[in-house]
Design a protein around this motif. Structure first.
Motif, PDB file in Angstrom:
ATOM      1  N   TRP A 247       0.709  -1.323  -0.048  1.00 24.86           N
ATOM      2  CA  TRP A 247       0.075   0.145  -0.025  1.00 24.86           C
ATOM      3  C   TRP A 247       0.686   1.159   0.004  1.00 24.86           C
ATOM      4  N   SER A 248       0.305   2.359  -0.701  1.00 28.09           N
ATOM      5  CA  SER A 248       0.965   3.585  -0.686  1.00 28.09           C
ATOM      6  C   SER A 248       0.150   4.609  -0.052  1.00 28.09           C
ATOM      7  N   LEU A 249       0.931   5.245   1.026  1.00 24.11           N
ATOM      8  CA  LEU A 249       0.042   6.272   1.781  1.00 24.11           C
ATOM      9  C   LEU A 249       0.788   7.611   1.434  1.00 24.11           C
ATOM     10  N   SER A 250      -0.071   8.806   0.886  1.00 16.87           N
ATOM     11  CA  SER A 250       0.415   9.803   0.291  1.00 16.87           C
ATOM     12  C   SER A 250       0.151  11.028   0.999  1.00 16.87           C
TER      13      SER A 250
ATOM     14  N   SER B 206      -1.618  -6.353  11.077  1.00 18.77           N
ATOM     15  CA  SER B 206      -0.211  -5.621  11.413  1.00 18.77           C
ATOM     16  C   SER B 206       0.150  -4.890  10.343  1.00 18.77           C
ATOM     17  N   PHE B 207       1.016  -3.656  10.683  1.00 18.95           N
ATOM     18  CA  PHE B 207       1.438  -2.914   9.415  1.00 18.95           C
ATOM     19  C   PHE B 207       2.907  -2.758   9.534  1.00 18.95           C
ATOM     20  N   LEU B 208       3.406  -3.099   8.417  1.00 21.06           N
ATOM     21  CA  LEU B 208       4.878  -3.574   8.127  1.00 21.06           C
ATOM     22  C   LEU B 208       5.325  -2.450   7.240  1.00 21.06           C
ATOM     23  N   PRO B 209       5.922  -1.368   7.701  1.00 15.53           N
ATOM     24  CA  PRO B 209       6.601  -0.456   6.808  1.00 15.53           C
ATOM     25  C   PRO B 209       7.564  -0.821   5.993  1.00 15.53           C
ATOM     26  N   GLN B 210       7.639  -0.501   4.844  1.00 18.58           N
ATOM     27  CA  GLN B 210       8.824  -0.959   3.899  1.00 18.58           C
ATOM     28  C   GLN B 210       9.806   0.059   3.607  1.00 18.58           C
TER      29      GLN B 210
ATOM     30  N   SER C  10       3.964   7.787   9.479  1.00 16.50           N
ATOM     31  CA  SER C  10       2.833   7.491   8.900  1.00 16.50           C
ATOM     32  C   SER C  10       2.065   6.385   9.191  1.00 16.50           C
ATOM     33  N   THR C  11       2.718   5.262   9.375  1.00 16.63           N
ATOM     34  CA  THR C  11       1.852   3.923   9.663  1.00 16.63           C
ATOM     35  C   THR C  11       1.550   3.869  10.860  1.00 16.63           C
ATOM     36  N   TYR C  12       2.194   4.507  12.041  1.00 19.59           N
ATOM     37  CA  TYR C  12       1.586   4.516  13.181  1.00 19.59           C
ATOM     38  C   TYR C  12       0.109   5.403  13.312  1.00 19.59           C
ATOM     39  N   GLN C  13      -0.021   6.268  12.367  1.00 19.35           N
ATOM     40  CA  GLN C  13      -1.319   6.848  12.285  1.00 19.35           C
ATOM     41  C   GLN C  13      -2.325   5.974  11.949  1.00 19.35           C
ATOM     42  N   LEU C  14      -2.059   5.073  11.044  1.00 15.46           N
ATOM     43  CA  LEU C  14      -3.115   4.074  10.377  1.00 15.46           C
ATOM     44  C   LEU C  14      -3.003   2.748  11.658  1.00 15.46           C
ATOM     45  N   ALA C  15      -2.228   2.630  12.359  1.00 16.31           N
ATOM     46  CA  ALA C  15      -2.435   1.713  13.482  1.00 16.31           C
ATOM     47  C   ALA C  15      -3.254   2.370  14.376  1.00 16.31           C
ATOM     48  N   LEU C  16      -3.197   3.677  14.551  1.00 17.40           N
ATOM     49  CA  LEU C  16      -3.879   4.305  15.780  1.00 17.40           C
ATOM     50  C   LEU C  16      -5.429   4.222  15.373  1.00 17.40           C
TER      51      LEU C  16
ATOM     52  N   GLN D  23       5.677   2.249  19.004  1.00 19.99           N
ATOM     53  CA  GLN D  23       6.928   2.536  19.032  1.00 19.99           C
ATOM     54  C   GLN D  23       7.138   2.957  17.670  1.00 19.99           C
ATOM     55  N   VAL D  24       7.614   4.329  17.473  1.00 21.57           N
ATOM     56  CA  VAL D  24       7.774   5.197  16.265  1.00 21.57           C
ATOM     57  C   VAL D  24       9.321   5.457  15.930  1.00 21.57           C
TER      58      VAL D  24
END
Length: 236
Positions: free
Chosen positions: A53-56, A78-82, A129-135, A149-150
């Protein structure tokens, strides 16, 4: 002040509920209470052909600008940043961040304002960015207390939040039922306050954010319009 407003814009990250992410786009306006100053921001989420996925995110305010993007995998909740990139300009000192997340080697590498970043990559570590989606995912799941953890600079920081209950928010898209959430900070360390509202009926899209800076200045970020899975966001 412009810098603080752009940084607050970076909290805008709508999310689809539960285990099924849906593409979205949203635009926001922001206003200072003390000054005749306004800005705009846009954020979008899209699925890539490779299954990621791309978050812009892009924000502009007078002569200032900010852009942020994340590539991530989403697997069983689970969100896995790349990869993560951030660029800010027009605010005196520019800022550029580029990070790569190597899950096989368990390392985060890259640069932050020209300084090398080399950190261990453990399960649950997220970018800004991805922590915001996890929230928002956790708010959708009904959680009352959240902690993440960010990667923050060349270190890992803990971001804490708690849900405060339900409220109606009057946006330009109409009146929207929302969950109110606040960022939890140690008052002896920071006087900044951040409160967010997520739309219950629109996959917990962020519809409003209010922030008070350490100097007492306040501003509000408000949803202007948006779509979730191709459907226009509409309130009552």
């Amino acid at each position: 002040m412009r810098r603080a407003l752009l940084l607050a814009f970076a909290l805008l990250a709508p999310l689809a509920q539960a285990a099924d992410l849906k593409p979205f786009s949203a635009s926001y306006t922001a206003d200072w209470k003390q000054l005749p100053m306004s800005g705009t921001a846009e954020r979008s989420l899209s699925a890539n052909a490779n299954g990621q996925w791309s978050l812009s995110f892009k924000a502009s305010m007078m002569i200032a600008s900010l852009s942020e993007s994340s590539e991530f995998k989403y697997d069983k909740g689970s969100f896995l940043p790349q990869s993560y990139s951030y660029e800010r300009g027009g605010l005196g000192k520019s800022k550029t961040v580029n990070l790569d997340f190597d899950w096989s080697a368990k390392k985060i590498t890259g640069s932050d304002r020209g300084d090398a970043v080399n950190l261990p990559l453990n399960n649950g570590v997220l970018d800004k960015s991805t922590y915001q989606l996890a929230l928002q995912h956790d708010v959708a799941a009904g959680k009352k207390s959240m902690s993440y953890q960010v990667v923050d600079g060349d270190d890992l920081d803990t971001y804490d939040f708690r849900a405060l209950g339900e409220e109606k928010v009057n946006t330009k898209a109409g009146s929207i039922d929302a969950i109110k959430v606040e960022r939890v900070r140690d008052p002896t360390q920071s006087k900044r306050t951040t409160v967010l509202w997520f739309a219950k009926n629109w996959d917990y899209l962020l519809v409003q954010l209010q922030q008070t800076e350490t100097d007492g200045k306040e501003y509000t970020i408000m949803l202007q319009d948006g779509t979730v899975d191709g459907k226009a966001v509409k309130g009552n």
